[in-house]
Design an enzyme around this catalytic site. Structure first.
Site, short mmCIF file in Angstrom:
data_model
loop_
_atom_site.label_atom_id
_atom_site.label_comp_id
_atom_site.label_asym_id
_atom_site.label_seq_id
_atom_site.Cartn_x
_atom_site.Cartn_y
_atom_site.Cartn_z
N TYR A 100 38.02 36.56 81.81
CA TYR A 100 36.76 35.89 81.43
C TYR A 100 36.04 36.64 80.33
O TYR A 100 35.39 36.05 79.50
CB TYR A 100 35.84 35.69 82.64
CG TYR A 100 35.75 36.85 83.59
CD1 TYR A 100 34.94 37.93 83.34
CD2 TYR A 100 36.48 36.83 84.79
CE1 TYR A 100 34.85 38.98 84.23
CE2 TYR A 100 36.39 37.87 85.68
CZ TYR A 100 35.57 38.96 85.40
OH TYR A 100 35.49 40.01 86.28
N ILE A 157 41.72 44.65 80.07
CA ILE A 157 40.50 45.46 80.13
C ILE A 157 40.79 46.89 79.68
O ILE A 157 40.04 47.47 78.88
CB ILE A 157 39.91 45.46 81.55
CG1 ILE A 157 39.53 44.03 81.96
CG2 ILE A 157 38.68 46.36 81.64
CD1 ILE A 157 39.19 43.88 83.44
N ASP A 176 50.47 53.64 83.41
CA ASP A 176 50.60 52.30 83.97
C ASP A 176 52.02 52.17 84.49
O ASP A 176 52.97 52.58 83.83
CB ASP A 176 50.33 51.24 82.89
CG ASP A 176 50.05 49.86 83.49
OD1 ASP A 176 50.83 49.42 84.36
OD2 ASP A 176 49.08 49.22 83.07
N ASN A 213 48.02 51.38 95.99
CA ASN A 213 47.00 52.28 95.43
C ASN A 213 45.74 52.39 96.29
O ASN A 213 44.71 52.87 95.82
CB ASN A 213 46.64 51.88 93.99
CG ASN A 213 45.99 50.51 93.87
OD1 ASN A 213 45.31 50.05 94.78
ND2 ASN A 213 46.20 49.86 92.73
N THR A 234 35.40 50.85 87.43
CA THR A 234 34.91 49.48 87.30
C THR A 234 36.00 48.51 87.76
O THR A 234 35.96 47.32 87.42
CB THR A 234 34.53 49.17 85.84
OG1 THR A 234 35.67 49.43 84.99
CG2 THR A 234 33.35 50.00 85.39
N ARG A 236 38.36 48.41 91.37
CA ARG A 236 38.24 48.00 92.77
C ARG A 236 37.88 49.21 93.62
O ARG A 236 38.42 50.30 93.45
CB ARG A 236 39.54 47.39 93.27
CG ARG A 236 39.69 45.90 92.93
CD ARG A 236 38.70 45.08 93.75
NE ARG A 236 38.89 43.64 93.60
CZ ARG A 236 38.17 42.87 92.82
NH1 ARG A 236 37.23 43.40 92.06
NH2 ARG A 236 38.37 41.56 92.79
N ASP A 260 31.03 51.34 89.87
CA ASP A 260 30.53 49.97 89.87
C ASP A 260 31.04 49.18 91.06
O ASP A 260 30.57 48.09 91.33
CB ASP A 260 30.94 49.26 88.57
CG ASP A 260 30.36 47.85 88.48
OD1 ASP A 260 29.12 47.73 88.59
OD2 ASP A 260 31.13 46.88 88.31
N GLU A 265 32.60 46.41 100.37
CA GLU A 265 31.40 45.78 99.82
C GLU A 265 31.00 44.59 100.69
O GLU A 265 31.83 43.82 101.17
CB GLU A 265 31.66 45.31 98.39
CG GLU A 265 31.82 46.47 97.42
CD GLU A 265 32.17 46.03 96.02
OE1 GLU A 265 32.06 46.87 95.11
OE2 GLU A 265 32.57 44.86 95.83
N HIS A 297 28.52 46.23 91.36
CA HIS A 297 29.63 45.38 90.89
C HIS A 297 29.18 44.48 89.74
O HIS A 297 29.38 43.26 89.76
CB HIS A 297 30.18 44.55 92.05
CG HIS A 297 31.66 44.32 91.97
ND1 HIS A 297 32.52 44.53 93.01
CD2 HIS A 297 32.44 43.92 90.94
CE1 HIS A 297 33.76 44.25 92.65
NE2 HIS A 297 33.73 43.88 91.38
#
Length: 331
Positions: A100, A157, A176, A213, A234, A236, A260, A265, A297
């Protein structure tokens, strides 16, 4: 066609209403969380849009099937809280919004890094707690250009974050499990996570949550980090063991953290109309530390992101009802 949009925030409503008018489709909004009770309000609707960090459970998808609802369009990226097998078993197709606005989250990660490297939290504490307003030696920070930034996760991201940190002059290394083929000379992959952790002054997390992870960042990994290192999350909350993070900050194993997203949560976190007071002891403890910035978040939260989250989600529902297969289908 008519759709029900759950967990709608006030800032989303204008975009939802505009989409409905533009497409001549009835769209009803509710601020309630999507669960086995509230799904009954969607009876007679063709599809559901959702945005929440709490689980979409097997029992919930069983209720979808009872009501004859076969489409759930998430307005976010992560699907770690969705029982995708249960969705498939109950003939529910699920879509997400994979991109997004990756720039929004990357920019927020860089903002946190700048806040922490320049010791802004210490300046605020002096002003807010001591009511003093003057220079202090403990405010001395570091230049981003003098530091090595480690990026974990080089998807959309992560690559935007790399570009931004590079723009500030940082040396960037990355890890990665599924590296991209072309780095364009902007960064170098290291062979394993331990190498990245031991070399980095700033570590920024940009990977999805998986079973592999869970609590990846724990006491063992914090001990490997530099004592001047900053952790930015930022991504999870489940990736970081909150108790071990607090210990690492209090003991000086690491220097600072920008958080964040936290594990466990609550639904209130995404409820802009909530009037509940903060009671989570971990959040309270972290919020009192001058070397921590903690936010609810909100890294994604720009006007561009909200518009895209709403429109892509509802477009996916429209396509599903029309018998088309959206690119964003996740099950």
């Amino acid at each position: 066609m008519k759709f029900m949009v759950y967990n709608v925030r006030d800032d989303e409503i204008p975009f939802v209403e505009k989409w409905g008018k533009d497409h001549h489709i009835e769209v009803k909004t509710t601020t309630t969380t999507l669960n086995t009770t509230t799904i009954q309000d969607a009876a007679g609707y063709d599809g559901v849009s959702g945005l929440q960090t709490i689980p979409y459970s097997q029992l919930l998808f069983a209720e979808f099937k009872k009501l004859g609802i076969h489409y759930l369009a998430l307005r976010n990226v992560g699907v770690d809280n969705v029982d995708l097998q249960a969705a498939s078993d109950n003939d529910v197709l699920v879509t997400n919004v994979p991109a997004y606005s990756p720039e929004s989250i990357a920019e927020f990660a860089v903002t946190m890094a700048l806040f922490l490297t320049r010791k802004v939290g210490y300046m605020q504490r002096q002003l807010m707690e001591q009511h003093k307003f003057h220079f202090a030696p403990e405010f001395m920070g570091r230049l981003i250009s003098d530091q090595t930034v480690g990026i974990i996760g080089t998807g959309r991201i992560g690559r935007h974050a790399i570009s931004m940190f590079r723009g500030l002059g940082a040396k960037v290394i990355a890890y990665d499990k599924y590296p991209v083929k072309e780095t364009n000379g902007e960064f170098a992959y290291v062979k394993d996570l331990h190498e990245l952790v031991s070399q980095s002054d700033i570590i920024s997390l940009h990977m999805p949550a998986t079973a592999d992870n869970f609590h990846l960042f724990n006491h063992e990994l914090f001990e490997m980090m530099k004592d001047n290192a900053i952790l930015i999350n930022t991504a999870r909350g489940s990736i970081v063991d909150t108790q071990d993070l607090i210990f690492a900050l209090e003991s000086g194993e690491i220097a600072a953290a920008g958080i964040d997203t936290l594990e466990n949560e609550s639904a209130d976190l995404q409820d802009s109309r909530s009037t509940k007071k903060l009671t989570d002891p971990d959040v309270i403890k972290l919020s009192m530390m001058p070397n921590v910035i903690i936010t609810p978040h909100s890294a994604f939260h720009t006007s561009e992101s909200v518009k895209n989250m709403v429109s892509i989600s509802l477009n996916n529902l429209k396509d599903l009802v029309a018998g088309q297969k959206p690119d964003d289908l996740v099950n």
